[in-house]
Design a protein around this motif. Sequence first.
Motif, PDB file in Angstrom:
ATOM      1  N   ASN A  23     -77.179  59.973 -19.387  1.00 20.93           N
ATOM      2  CA  ASN A  23     -78.085  59.203 -20.169  1.00 20.93           C
ATOM      3  C   ASN A  23     -77.128  57.894 -20.434  1.00 20.93           C
ATOM      4  O   ASN A  23     -77.772  56.769 -20.690  1.00 20.93           O
ATOM      5  N   MET A  24     -75.771  58.063 -20.765  1.00 16.13           N
ATOM      6  CA  MET A  24     -74.897  56.981 -21.116  1.00 16.13           C
ATOM      7  C   MET A  24     -73.822  57.081 -19.809  1.00 16.13           C
ATOM      8  O   MET A  24     -73.113  57.982 -19.567  1.00 16.13           O
ATOM      9  N   ILE A  25     -73.637  55.542 -19.508  1.00 19.42           N
ATOM     10  CA  ILE A  25     -72.352  55.460 -18.715  1.00 19.42           C
ATOM     11  C   ILE A  25     -71.494  54.491 -19.528  1.00 19.42           C
ATOM     12  O   ILE A  25     -71.784  53.462 -19.932  1.00 19.42           O
ATOM     13  N   GLN A  26     -70.068  54.719 -19.535  1.00 16.90           N
ATOM     14  CA  GLN A  26     -69.246  53.863 -20.160  1.00 16.90           C
ATOM     15  C   GLN A  26     -68.257  53.522 -19.001  1.00 16.90           C
ATOM     16  O   GLN A  26     -67.403  54.441 -18.519  1.00 16.90           O
ATOM     17  N   ILE A  27     -68.335  52.068 -18.467  1.00 14.37           N
ATOM     18  CA  ILE A  27     -67.229  51.828 -17.321  1.00 14.37           C
ATOM     19  C   ILE A  27     -65.921  50.955 -18.207  1.00 14.37           C
ATOM     20  O   ILE A  27     -66.194  49.868 -18.795  1.00 14.37           O
ATOM     21  N   LEU A  28     -64.677  51.511 -17.874  1.00 18.59           N
ATOM     22  CA  LEU A  28     -63.442  50.890 -18.403  1.00 18.59           C
ATOM     23  C   LEU A  28     -62.754  50.269 -17.419  1.00 18.59           C
ATOM     24  O   LEU A  28     -62.509  51.023 -16.170  1.00 18.59           O
ATOM     25  N   ALA A  29     -62.152  49.100 -17.440  1.00 15.15           N
ATOM     26  CA  ALA A  29     -61.359  48.569 -16.402  1.00 15.15           C
ATOM     27  C   ALA A  29     -60.321  47.595 -16.991  1.00 15.15           C
ATOM     28  O   ALA A  29     -60.392  47.106 -18.047  1.00 15.15           O
ATOM     29  N   ILE A  51     -77.504  47.498 -19.629  1.00 13.25           N
ATOM     30  CA  ILE A  51     -76.416  47.030 -20.140  1.00 13.25           C
ATOM     31  C   ILE A  51     -76.763  47.117 -21.612  1.00 13.25           C
ATOM     32  O   ILE A  51     -77.523  46.299 -22.128  1.00 13.25           O
ATOM     33  N   THR A  52     -75.899  47.986 -22.494  1.00 14.12           N
ATOM     34  CA  THR A  52     -76.256  48.012 -23.946  1.00 14.12           C
ATOM     35  C   THR A  52     -75.095  47.300 -24.826  1.00 14.12           C
ATOM     36  O   THR A  52     -75.335  46.792 -25.804  1.00 14.12           O
ATOM     37  N   ASN A  53     -73.863  47.398 -24.040  1.00 17.82           N
ATOM     38  CA  ASN A  53     -72.781  46.614 -24.665  1.00 17.82           C
ATOM     39  C   ASN A  53     -71.821  46.352 -23.585  1.00 17.82           C
ATOM     40  O   ASN A  53     -71.584  46.758 -22.517  1.00 17.82           O
ATOM     41  N   PHE A  54     -71.423  45.064 -23.887  1.00 15.48           N
ATOM     42  CA  PHE A  54     -70.294  44.533 -23.094  1.00 15.48           C
ATOM     43  C   PHE A  54     -68.935  43.978 -23.794  1.00 15.48           C
ATOM     44  O   PHE A  54     -69.487  43.058 -24.464  1.00 15.48           O
ATOM     45  N   GLU A  55     -67.923  44.564 -23.789  1.00 16.63           N
ATOM     46  CA  GLU A  55     -66.742  43.841 -24.478  1.00 16.63           C
ATOM     47  C   GLU A  55     -65.741  43.632 -23.648  1.00 16.63           C
ATOM     48  O   GLU A  55     -65.432  44.250 -22.612  1.00 16.63           O
ATOM     49  N   ILE A  56     -64.904  42.478 -23.710  1.00 16.53           N
ATOM     50  CA  ILE A  56     -63.919  42.186 -23.256  1.00 16.53           C
ATOM     51  C   ILE A  56     -62.779  41.663 -24.029  1.00 16.53           C
ATOM     52  O   ILE A  56     -63.317  40.450 -24.954  1.00 16.53           O
ATOM     53  N   TYR A  63     -45.793  40.030 -20.200  1.00 16.32           N
ATOM     54  CA  TYR A  63     -45.803  39.030 -19.013  1.00 16.32           C
ATOM     55  C   TYR A  63     -46.293  37.561 -19.853  1.00 16.32           C
ATOM     56  O   TYR A  63     -46.757  37.692 -20.958  1.00 16.32           O
ATOM     57  N   LYS A  64     -46.201  36.599 -19.176  1.00 17.68           N
ATOM     58  CA  LYS A  64     -47.069  35.333 -19.371  1.00 17.68           C
ATOM     59  C   LYS A  64     -48.449  35.345 -19.650  1.00 17.68           C
ATOM     60  O   LYS A  64     -48.956  34.849 -20.584  1.00 17.68           O
ATOM     61  N   GLU A  65     -49.023  36.084 -18.744  1.00 19.09           N
ATOM     62  CA  GLU A  65     -50.479  36.038 -18.920  1.00 19.09           C
ATOM     63  C   GLU A  65     -50.943  37.269 -19.545  1.00 19.09           C
ATOM     64  O   GLU A  65     -50.521  38.418 -19.115  1.00 19.09           O
ATOM     65  N   PRO A  66     -51.978  37.576 -20.527  1.00 18.05           N
ATOM     66  CA  PRO A  66     -52.346  38.827 -20.938  1.00 18.05           C
ATOM     67  C   PRO A  66     -53.129  39.493 -19.950  1.00 18.05           C
ATOM     68  O   PRO A  66     -53.693  38.940 -18.954  1.00 18.05           O
ATOM     69  N   LEU A  67     -53.295  40.699 -20.151  1.00 20.38           N
ATOM     70  CA  LEU A  67     -54.133  41.470 -19.347  1.00 20.38           C
ATOM     71  C   LEU A  67     -55.510  41.675 -19.888  1.00 20.38           C
ATOM     72  O   LEU A  67     -55.548  41.979 -21.169  1.00 20.38           O
ATOM     73  N   ALA A  68     -56.443  41.589 -19.154  1.00 16.26           N
ATOM     74  CA  ALA A  68     -57.914  41.666 -19.382  1.00 16.26           C
ATOM     75  C   ALA A  68     -58.193  43.045 -19.553  1.00 16.26           C
ATOM     76  O   ALA A  68     -57.887  43.898 -18.689  1.00 16.26           O
ATOM     77  N   VAL A  69     -59.099  43.460 -20.578  1.00 18.09           N
ATOM     78  CA  VAL A  69     -59.447  44.903 -20.725  1.00 18.09           C
ATOM     79  C   VAL A  69     -61.040  44.696 -20.811  1.00 18.09           C
ATOM     80  O   VAL A  69     -61.467  43.925 -21.728  1.00 18.09           O
ATOM     81  N   LEU A  70     -61.882  45.463 -19.918  1.00 20.14           N
ATOM     82  CA  LEU A  70     -63.174  45.432 -20.101  1.00 20.14           C
ATOM     83  C   LEU A  70     -63.861  46.677 -20.262  1.00 20.14           C
ATOM     84  O   LEU A  70     -63.485  47.730 -19.783  1.00 20.14           O
ATOM     85  N   ASN A  71     -65.127  46.831 -21.232  1.00 22.60           N
ATOM     86  CA  ASN A  71     -65.466  47.772 -21.265  1.00 22.60           C
ATOM     87  C   ASN A  71     -67.099  47.727 -21.392  1.00 22.60           C
ATOM     88  O   ASN A  71     -67.642  46.979 -22.086  1.00 22.60           O
ATOM     89  N   ILE A  72     -68.044  48.096 -20.408  1.00 26.37           N
ATOM     90  CA  ILE A  72     -69.280  48.109 -20.304  1.00 26.37           C
ATOM     91  C   ILE A  72     -69.953  49.309 -20.763  1.00 26.37           C
ATOM     92  O   ILE A  72     -69.590  50.426 -20.101  1.00 26.37           O
ATOM     93  N   THR A  73     -70.958  49.320 -21.618  1.00 23.74           N
ATOM     94  CA  THR A  73     -71.701  50.563 -21.670  1.00 23.74           C
ATOM     95  C   THR A  73     -73.234  50.249 -21.182  1.00 23.74           C
ATOM     96  O   THR A  73     -73.774  49.436 -21.518  1.00 23.74           O
ATOM     97  N   MET A  74     -73.616  51.452 -20.624  1.00 23.91           N
ATOM     98  CA  MET A  74     -74.963  51.486 -19.897  1.00 23.91           C
ATOM     99  C   MET A  74     -75.775  52.508 -20.281  1.00 23.91           C
ATOM    100  O   MET A  74     -75.140  53.435 -20.406  1.00 23.91           O
ATOM    101  N   ASN A  75     -77.125  52.382 -20.521  1.00 23.16           N
ATOM    102  CA  ASN A  75     -77.938  53.566 -20.865  1.00 23.16           C
ATOM    103  C   ASN A  75     -78.912  53.641 -19.660  1.00 23.16           C
ATOM    104  O   ASN A  75     -79.347  52.482 -19.089  1.00 23.16           O
ATOM    105  N   ALA A  76     -79.417  54.747 -19.271  1.00 20.52           N
ATOM    106  CA  ALA A  76     -80.455  54.926 -18.354  1.00 20.52           C
ATOM    107  C   ALA A  76     -81.874  54.636 -19.137  1.00 20.52           C
ATOM    108  O   ALA A  76     -82.144  54.565 -20.255  1.00 20.52           O
ATOM    109  N   ASN A  77     -82.478  53.739 -18.202  1.00 18.44           N
ATOM    110  CA  ASN A  77     -83.954  53.400 -18.557  1.00 18.44           C
ATOM    111  C   ASN A  77     -84.932  54.363 -18.525  1.00 18.44           C
ATOM    112  O   ASN A  77     -85.662  54.505 -19.266  1.00 18.44           O
TER     113      ASN A  77
END
Length: 83
Positions: A23-29, A51-56, A63-77
């Motif tokens: 029912n819910m998927i959380q994709i982390l990268a 998609i119910t929530n999208f956080e970056i 290092y010089k550049e920061p690291l991007a962190v992504l969190n996508i939450t999805m629910n089943a229709n």
Amino acid sequence: MEIKVGNKKSGSYIDYIKHNPSNMIQILARGSNTSKAIYIASIMKENGYCITNFEIESTHIGYKEPLAVLNITMNANNEDKSK
């Protein structure tokens, strides 16, 4: 269900989600895997999830550049997805 995107091909994650519906998927990268996570979310959106929530955010790791962190939450229709 929580999916942590790493070095596997996108199709591996998509097949895993399709064969283990939830029912819910959380994709982390982090870092360069964020584009792969967005691709996985777009394919799953075509397969009955929304998609119910999208956080970056950025994380400084020394290092010089920061690291991007992504969190996508999805629910089943559909309500027929198993938990």
